[in-house]
Design an enzyme around this catalytic site. Structure first.
Site, PDB file in Angstrom:
ATOM      1  N   ARG A 267      -4.528 -10.292   4.419  1.00  0.00           N
ATOM      2  CA  ARG A 267      -4.825 -10.261   2.995  1.00  0.00           C
ATOM      3  C   ARG A 267      -3.722  -9.801   2.188  1.00  0.00           C
ATOM      4  O   ARG A 267      -3.063  -8.526   2.424  1.00  0.00           O
ATOM      5  CB  ARG A 267      -6.018  -9.232   2.620  1.00  0.00           C
ATOM      6  CG  ARG A 267      -6.536  -9.210   1.397  1.00  0.00           C
ATOM      7  CD  ARG A 267      -7.709  -8.463   1.200  1.00  0.00           C
ATOM      8  NE  ARG A 267      -8.199  -8.306  -0.336  1.00  0.00           N
ATOM      9  CZ  ARG A 267      -8.021  -7.456  -1.193  1.00  0.00           C
ATOM     10  NH1 ARG A 267      -6.863  -6.572  -1.019  1.00  0.00           N
ATOM     11  NH2 ARG A 267      -8.478  -7.423  -2.372  1.00  0.00           N
TER      12      ARG A 267
ATOM     13  N   LYS B 185       0.734  -1.043  -0.072  1.00  0.00           N
ATOM     14  CA  LYS B 185      -0.109  -0.240  -0.123  1.00  0.00           C
ATOM     15  C   LYS B 185       0.905   1.486   0.113  1.00  0.00           C
ATOM     16  O   LYS B 185       2.208   1.228   0.313  1.00  0.00           O
ATOM     17  CB  LYS B 185      -1.050  -0.075   1.094  1.00  0.00           C
ATOM     18  CG  LYS B 185      -2.047  -0.960   0.975  1.00  0.00           C
ATOM     19  CD  LYS B 185      -3.414  -0.923   1.803  1.00  0.00           C
ATOM     20  CE  LYS B 185      -4.471  -1.772   1.379  1.00  0.00           C
ATOM     21  NZ  LYS B 185      -5.793  -1.589   2.421  1.00  0.00           N
TER      22      LYS B 185
END
Length: 285
Positions: A255, A221
């Site tokens: 995840r 991210k």
């Protein structure tokens, strides 16, 4: 702890790795790489061989700035992949969607779980899930993908995220969705600054107080660009370090795009946790 997802029961006594399978042209990390069914199935097969226990199929990018797609287009992307995964691989299949029509089609195609960035807030979505036996992941986000990173603000981000997720759990229970079917996700990067993200990870134990499994998703991210100055292809070390910290703090599902690395990070975190428990037990003896 166990998670009930349709005809499967997921044992969460050790963290489960959820492999990301984006069948989109524009996802931030792997958009356009798995847009055919054979390519998607082969990618899923690789992740299962690496140790993924869940494959999360996504047909709409929810990265910051992403444009929405129509439910029909999303259904066309995800349902053939879900059907193929169910017929060819022994793995729990999740669908990453915030659209009721897409969730319905995915469940009919065989999905075991709905992973919803909007926490079942779309019209009729919560009723759809209540009529099924599927598991559900309720995620917190502030705003919509196109604008969510434009000056997100909180008083106490952990308290506010916890209150929101508690309310969504209660809404699920009110329509008959048992806690044993529910996972929560604080939504790292979804309407949060770097400091918001760090606070949520550092105080993850507070979310565990809600009594359901916690999922964490930090894979590649943009927080690692802000924190470390790393571009997308160089964010794996930061992802691994944060995954280890999250599992130490109690994350039950991770995840990720990088399954093997996440499994290694989880094993290190579990070993550290067990060493700490043994040391504490020895001191108290």
């Amino acid at each position: 702890m166990q998670l009930i997802c349709s005809d499967r029961t997921l044992d969460l006594s050790t963290p489960a790795i959820m492999g990301v399978l984006n069948v989109t042209p524009d996802s931030f990390s792997d958009g356009g790489r798995y847009t055919t069914v054979p390519m998607a199935v082969e990618r899923a097969r690789m992740m299962v061989e690496e140790g993924a226990r869940i494959i999360d199929v996504g047909g709409e990018s929810t990265r910051p700035g992403a444009a929405a797609v129509t439910p029909a287009e999303e259904i066309e992307r995800v349902t053939p992949v879900i059907e193929a995964l169910r017929s060819r691989l022994d793995v729990l299949v999740s669908v990453d969607t915030r659209q009721t029509d897409v969730a319905k089609a995915a469940l009919e195609a065989g999905a075991h779980m709905i992973n919803d960035v909007s926490a079942l807030s779309a019209p009729d979505m919560i009723e759809l899930v209540s009529r099924s036996a599927a598991g559900v992941c309720l995620m917190h986000k502030q705003g919509e993908p196109r604008t969510m990173q434009v000056q997100p603000k909180y008083g106490d981000v952990v308290r506010e995220v916890k209150q929101y997720l508690a309310a969504r759990i209660q809404a699920c229970e009110a329509v008959g969705i048992a806690r044993s079917r529910i996972v929560i996700d604080p939504g790292i990067g979804f309407g949060k600054t770097l400091q918001h993200n760090l606070a949520l990870i550092a105080r993850l134990t507070e979310l565990q107080e809600l009594g359901v499994a916690v999922l964490i998703g930090v894979s590649r991210k943009s927080m690692f660009k802000t924190l470390l100055g790393r571009e997308l292809e160089d964010r794996l070390p930061g992802t691994v370090a944060t995954t280890c910290a999250a599992v130490l703090a109690g994350a039950a599902i991770v995840r990720t795009h990088d399954v093997a690395a996440a499994i290694d990070a989880s094993k290190v975190a579990i070993a550290l946790r067990e060493a700490g428990y043994k040391a504490a037990t020895a001191r108290s003896a």
